[in-house]
Design a protein around this motif. Structure first.
Motif, short mmCIF file in Angstrom:
data_model
loop_
_atom_site.label_atom_id
_atom_site.label_comp_id
_atom_site.label_asym_id
_atom_site.label_seq_id
_atom_site.Cartn_x
_atom_site.Cartn_y
_atom_site.Cartn_z
N ARG A 168 50.36 -37.52 21.38
CA ARG A 168 51.76 -37.84 21.72
C ARG A 168 51.94 -39.35 21.59
NH1 ARG A 168 54.57 -33.78 24.36
NH2 ARG A 168 53.28 -32.05 25.04
N SER B 263 65.66 -39.48 23.37
CA SER B 263 65.75 -38.01 23.35
C SER B 263 65.42 -37.44 21.98
CB SER B 263 67.16 -37.57 23.77
OG SER B 263 68.11 -38.05 22.84
N TYR B 264 65.07 -38.29 21.03
CA TYR B 264 64.77 -37.84 19.67
C TYR B 264 63.26 -37.68 19.51
CZ TYR B 264 69.49 -39.54 19.04
OH TYR B 264 70.83 -39.75 19.16
N SER B 265 62.87 -36.58 18.88
CA SER B 265 61.44 -36.36 18.68
C SER B 265 61.21 -35.55 17.41
CB SER B 265 60.84 -35.62 19.87
OG SER B 265 61.36 -34.32 19.96
N GLU C 220 54.94 -42.15 22.14
CA GLU C 220 56.28 -42.40 22.64
C GLU C 220 56.61 -43.87 22.51
OE1 GLU C 220 59.03 -42.13 26.65
OE2 GLU C 220 56.97 -41.40 26.73
N HIS D 22 53.06 -35.63 17.92
CA HIS D 22 54.43 -35.56 18.43
C HIS D 22 54.92 -36.99 18.66
CE1 HIS D 22 57.55 -35.09 21.56
NE2 HIS D 22 57.85 -34.01 20.87
N VAL D 23 55.99 -37.39 17.96
CA VAL D 23 56.55 -38.73 18.07
C VAL D 23 57.88 -38.64 18.80
CG1 VAL D 23 57.28 -40.78 16.79
CG2 VAL D 23 55.45 -39.34 15.88
N GLN D 24 58.07 -39.49 19.81
CA GLN D 24 59.26 -39.44 20.67
C GLN D 24 59.87 -40.82 20.78
OE1 GLN D 24 60.05 -36.55 22.82
NE2 GLN D 24 61.94 -37.59 23.38
N TRP D 25 61.19 -40.90 20.66
CA TRP D 25 61.96 -42.10 21.00
C TRP D 25 63.21 -41.64 21.70
CZ3 TRP D 25 66.73 -44.17 18.95
CH2 TRP D 25 67.06 -45.42 19.48
N GLN E 81 64.91 -34.70 9.54
CA GLN E 81 63.46 -34.65 9.71
C GLN E 81 62.77 -34.25 8.42
OE1 GLN E 81 63.01 -32.01 13.07
NE2 GLN E 81 63.13 -33.69 14.54
#
Length: 197
Positions: A92, A67-69, A94, A62-65, A32
């Motif tokens: 957010r 289970s990764y964030s 996603e 907050h960026v989510q893909w 990260q």
């Protein structure tokens, strides 16, 4: 009889890699940090991008893909930093596509992935502007290392390879769509609550 894509085995391989054992927390944190350094390097080449981000200082995206964030804090200088643990995100994002292969195909076509957005509309608009207008100038960075002429030659080859990959993926996607009798692109089936920044 439906034909299977020659690349379907890659999707299964990617799936096993992504859903396998989780990397250690120190490695995730280090990746990260490296990603933030790279993003800041790209942003510093675009003063207008930094000005736009500076107007959103102290905001958290907050960026989510899967289970990764990652949670990114916008600094007063118009750059990015990792947000402190427990920060409340203002926005957010996603990525709704879960298949790594489909994401790679989308990127090779030059398209944006389908994203679910929740939160601050103005911050989302600024991030969308960044995605549309900020590009990494690879040739400029290479020129600093190896000179202008060799950097231009490498950049020219890289552009031809990228275009060939896009054409290949595009033709495979068109053949797959025609073979399945489906109309439209995968992005056309996205719901009304999805948007691409």
């Amino acid at each position: 009889m439906a034909t299977q894509s020659p690349f379907s085995f890659l999707d299964g391989l990617f799936e096993r890699l992504v859903s396998g054992p989780q990397p250690p927390q120190w490695l995730v944190h280090e990746v990260q940090h490296r990603a933030v350094l790279f993003l800041n390097h790209v942003l510093m080449q675009e003063p207008q991008a930094m000005e736009r981000l500076a107007r959103q200082r102290a905001r958290v995206a907050h960026v989510q893909w899967r289970s990764y964030s990652v949670a990114l804090l916008i600094t007063p200088a118009g750059l990015l930093d990792l947000a402190p643990a427990g920060s409340t995100p203002d926005l957010r994002l996603e990525i709704t596509e879960t298949s790594p292969l489909s994401l790679a195909q989308t990127a090779l076509r030059g398209d944006k992935p389908t994203i679910r957005i929740e939160g601050d509309v103005q911050l989302a608009a600024e991030i969308n502007w960044l995605v549309d207008h900020v590009r990494w100038d690879v040739e400029e960075d290479l020129a600093r290392l190896i000179g202008d002429a060799p950097a231009h030659a490498v950049g020219s080859v890289a552009r031809r390879v990228a275009q060939a990959l896009r054409n290949f993926v595009g033709s495979r996607m068109a053949a797959g769509t025609a073979g399945n009798g489906a109309a439209g692109s995968p992005a056309a089936s996205a719901g009304s609550d999805s948007a691409a920044p």
